[in-house]
Design a protein around this motif. Structure first.
Motif, PDB file in Angstrom:
ATOM      1  N   LEU A  37       0.819  -1.212   0.000  1.00  0.00           N
ATOM      2  CA  LEU A  37       0.000   0.000   0.000  1.00  0.00           C
ATOM      3  C   LEU A  37       0.856   1.267   0.000  1.00  0.00           C
ATOM      4  O   LEU A  37       0.333   2.364  -0.213  1.00  0.00           O
ATOM      5  N   ALA A  38       2.162   1.109   0.219  1.00  0.00           N
ATOM      6  CA  ALA A  38       3.040   2.278   0.203  1.00  0.00           C
ATOM      7  C   ALA A  38       3.029   2.970  -1.155  1.00  0.00           C
ATOM      8  O   ALA A  38       3.203   4.195  -1.239  1.00  0.00           O
ATOM      9  N   PHE A  39       2.796   2.207  -2.230  1.00  0.00           N
ATOM     10  CA  PHE A  39       2.822   2.792  -3.573  1.00  0.00           C
ATOM     11  C   PHE A  39       1.638   3.725  -3.819  1.00  0.00           C
ATOM     12  O   PHE A  39       1.835   4.905  -4.177  1.00  0.00           O
ATOM     13  N   PRO A  40       0.382   3.280  -3.626  1.00  0.00           N
ATOM     14  CA  PRO A  40      -0.720   4.233  -3.809  1.00  0.00           C
ATOM     15  C   PRO A  40      -0.693   5.368  -2.789  1.00  0.00           C
ATOM     16  O   PRO A  40      -1.087   6.497  -3.108  1.00  0.00           O
ATOM     17  N   VAL A  41      -0.218   5.085  -1.580  1.00  0.00           N
ATOM     18  CA  VAL A  41      -0.140   6.137  -0.568  1.00  0.00           C
ATOM     19  C   VAL A  41       0.839   7.221  -1.003  1.00  0.00           C
ATOM     20  O   VAL A  41       0.533   8.423  -0.958  1.00  0.00           O
ATOM     21  N   PHE A  42       2.017   6.820  -1.457  1.00  0.00           N
ATOM     22  CA  PHE A  42       3.041   7.791  -1.866  1.00  0.00           C
ATOM     23  C   PHE A  42       2.574   8.622  -3.051  1.00  0.00           C
ATOM     24  O   PHE A  42       2.637   9.860  -3.031  1.00  0.00           O
ATOM     25  N   PHE A  43       2.088   7.948  -4.095  1.00  0.00           N
ATOM     26  CA  PHE A  43       1.663   8.688  -5.282  1.00  0.00           C
ATOM     27  C   PHE A  43       0.421   9.533  -5.000  1.00  0.00           C
ATOM     28  O   PHE A  43       0.259  10.626  -5.569  1.00  0.00           O
ATOM     29  N   GLY A  44      -0.443   9.059  -4.111  1.00  0.00           N
ATOM     30  CA  GLY A  44      -1.619   9.840  -3.745  1.00  0.00           C
ATOM     31  C   GLY A  44      -1.247  11.115  -3.020  1.00  0.00           C
ATOM     32  O   GLY A  44      -1.815  12.186  -3.293  1.00  0.00           O
ATOM     33  N   ILE A  45      -0.300  11.044  -2.102  1.00  0.00           N
ATOM     34  CA  ILE A  45       0.122  12.229  -1.363  1.00  0.00           C
ATOM     35  C   ILE A  45       0.801  13.232  -2.289  1.00  0.00           C
ATOM     36  O   ILE A  45       0.559  14.445  -2.203  1.00  0.00           O
ATOM     37  N   CYS A  46       1.632  12.747  -3.203  1.00  0.00           N
ATOM     38  CA  CYS A  46       2.288  13.653  -4.151  1.00  0.00           C
ATOM     39  C   CYS A  46       1.259  14.346  -5.040  1.00  0.00           C
ATOM     40  O   CYS A  46       1.344  15.561  -5.281  1.00  0.00           O
ATOM     41  N   ALA A  47       0.265  13.596  -5.525  1.00  0.00           N
ATOM     42  CA  ALA A  47      -0.784  14.189  -6.357  1.00  0.00           C
ATOM     43  C   ALA A  47      -1.610  15.196  -5.578  1.00  0.00           C
ATOM     44  O   ALA A  47      -1.973  16.263  -6.100  1.00  0.00           O
ATOM     45  N   ALA A  48      -1.915  14.883  -4.324  1.00  0.00           N
ATOM     46  CA  ALA A  48      -2.676  15.807  -3.490  1.00  0.00           C
ATOM     47  C   ALA A  48      -1.896  17.104  -3.268  1.00  0.00           C
ATOM     48  O   ALA A  48      -2.463  18.200  -3.300  1.00  0.00           O
ATOM     49  N   HIS A  49      -0.584  16.990  -3.065  1.00  0.00           N
ATOM     50  CA  HIS A  49       0.266  18.168  -2.879  1.00  0.00           C
ATOM     51  C   HIS A  49       0.226  19.060  -4.119  1.00  0.00           C
ATOM     52  O   HIS A  49       0.001  20.277  -4.029  1.00  0.00           O
ATOM     53  N   LEU A  50       0.389  18.465  -5.293  1.00  0.00           N
ATOM     54  CA  LEU A  50       0.360  19.241  -6.528  1.00  0.00           C
ATOM     55  C   LEU A  50      -1.014  19.870  -6.744  1.00  0.00           C
ATOM     56  O   LEU A  50      -1.125  21.032  -7.161  1.00  0.00           O
ATOM     57  N   GLY A  51      -2.069  19.099  -6.462  1.00  0.00           N
ATOM     58  CA  GLY A  51      -3.423  19.624  -6.603  1.00  0.00           C
ATOM     59  C   GLY A  51      -3.678  20.797  -5.680  1.00  0.00           C
ATOM     60  O   GLY A  51      -4.315  21.790  -6.069  1.00  0.00           O
ATOM     61  N   MET A  52      -3.182  20.708  -4.452  1.00  0.00           N
ATOM     62  CA  MET A  52      -3.374  21.796  -3.505  1.00  0.00           C
ATOM     63  C   MET A  52      -2.571  23.032  -3.910  1.00  0.00           C
ATOM     64  O   MET A  52      -3.013  24.174  -3.685  1.00  0.00           O
ATOM     65  N   ASN A  53      -1.394  22.830  -4.495  1.00  0.00           N
ATOM     66  CA  ASN A  53      -0.630  23.972  -4.992  1.00  0.00           C
ATOM     67  C   ASN A  53      -1.406  24.707  -6.084  1.00  0.00           C
ATOM     68  O   ASN A  53      -1.453  25.938  -6.122  1.00  0.00           O
ATOM     69  N   LEU A  54      -2.006  23.947  -6.994  1.00  0.00           N
ATOM     70  CA  LEU A  54      -2.798  24.561  -8.048  1.00  0.00           C
ATOM     71  C   LEU A  54      -4.066  25.199  -7.481  1.00  0.00           C
ATOM     72  O   LEU A  54      -4.502  26.259  -7.959  1.00  0.00           O
ATOM     73  N   ALA A  55      -4.666  24.570  -6.476  1.00  0.00           N
ATOM     74  CA  ALA A  55      -5.837  25.162  -5.834  1.00  0.00           C
ATOM     75  C   ALA A  55      -5.477  26.495  -5.170  1.00  0.00           C
ATOM     76  O   ALA A  55      -6.264  27.452  -5.204  1.00  0.00           O
ATOM     77  N   ASP A  56      -4.284  26.554  -4.599  1.00  0.00           N
ATOM     78  CA  ASP A  56      -3.809  27.799  -4.007  1.00  0.00           C
ATOM     79  C   ASP A  56      -3.709  28.880  -5.078  1.00  0.00           C
ATOM     80  O   ASP A  56      -4.114  30.032  -4.857  1.00  0.00           O
ATOM     81  N   ASP A  57      -3.177  28.516  -6.255  1.00  0.00           N
ATOM     82  CA  ASP A  57      -3.120  29.472  -7.369  1.00  0.00           C
ATOM     83  C   ASP A  57      -4.526  29.930  -7.764  1.00  0.00           C
ATOM     84  O   ASP A  57      -4.755  31.106  -8.038  1.00  0.00           O
ATOM     85  N   TYR A  58      -5.447  28.973  -7.826  1.00  0.00           N
ATOM     86  CA  TYR A  58      -6.824  29.270  -8.238  1.00  0.00           C
ATOM     87  C   TYR A  58      -7.454  30.308  -7.315  1.00  0.00           C
ATOM     88  O   TYR A  58      -7.964  31.341  -7.766  1.00  0.00           O
ATOM     89  N   PHE A  59      -7.411  30.038  -6.017  1.00  0.00           N
ATOM     90  CA  PHE A  59      -8.036  30.961  -5.064  1.00  0.00           C
ATOM     91  C   PHE A  59      -7.264  32.275  -4.970  1.00  0.00           C
ATOM     92  O   PHE A  59      -7.859  33.347  -4.837  1.00  0.00           O
TER      93      PHE A  59
END
Length: 218
Positions: A40-62
């Motif tokens: 489960l380390a694989f989906p956890v790692f890639f999920g956290i990285c994707a969430a980080h990038l998504g939140m960075n873009l959300a920060d740009d959006y707002f």
């Protein structure tokens, strides 16, 4: 591929170590714990990285919707703070030139795409924990994921807009420290809380906070 690379770059991928390294540290600390599921380390790692990038873009959006006028005023006085985050976004009526080639609507869809992938990885982990350790273990994943989403959106989004009230570094420390590492532990072992992981995650959260704070001073 070019579209993905465009958004990957503008999601400030250079900051990925701020979430990836705490995640990897938590994974290593979970090895040997009761209930540890290494795969489960694989989906956890890639999920956290994707969430980080998504939140960075959300920060740009707002941020872009909130203070594009203020950003221009600051730029005219040579103040660089919070100025170059949205350099790739087109303002209303502008034509695409150079790097400025995306609309605010396209940015919104990019946020959905990154966070959607993170949700998919979290869903895989949730189902696995439910089937192996029961729904109580799986609910720990939901708690940390929802808490991270709420705090992350409110970094610069409404209603709290924490970053505009001097709480940005506190949010960063909370997200990349305790929420990240204890969420990883819940996802990999089914244990939503241990004092050991909490103490370590606070220290790492403080380290990431200092990195962000020093960068803002520069």
């Amino acid at each position: 591929m070019s579209t993905f690379l465009f958004w990957f770059k503008n999601a400030r991928n250079i900051a990925l170590p701020q979430s990836a390294l705490p995640c990897l540290a938590a994974i290593i600390l979970c090895i040997g714990q009761e209930g540890f599921l290494w795969w489960l380390a694989f989906p956890v790692f890639f999920g956290i990285c994707a969430a980080h990038l998504g939140m960075n873009l959300a920060d740009d959006y707002f941020d872009f919707k909130h203070d594009s006028r203020i950003r221009s005023d600051l730029s005219s006085t040579s103040i660089r703070a919070r100025m170059e985050k949205c350099h790739y976004l087109l303002r209303e009526g502008d034509a695409a030139t150079g790097e400025r080639k995306a609309t605010i609507s396209q940015l919104g869809w990019a946020v959905v795409a990154f966070l959607g992938f993170a949700a998919l990885m979290g869903g895989i982990t949730f189902v696995a924990q439910w089937l192996i350790h029961g729904w109580q273990a799986a609910m720990g994943i939901v708690i940390y994921a929802v808490a991270g989403l709420i705090v992350g959106i409110n970094y610069s989004g409404k209603p709290l807009e924490l970053g505009y009230h001097g709480l940005g570094e506190l949010v960063i420390g909370l997200m990349f420290g305790p929420l990240n590492m204890m969420g990883v532990q819940a996802a990999l072992t089914g244990a939503p809380f241990t004092w050991q992981m909490l103490c370590i995650s606070i220290g790492i959260g403080c380290m990431v906070t200092n990195i962000v704070y020093v960068h803002s001073v520069m």
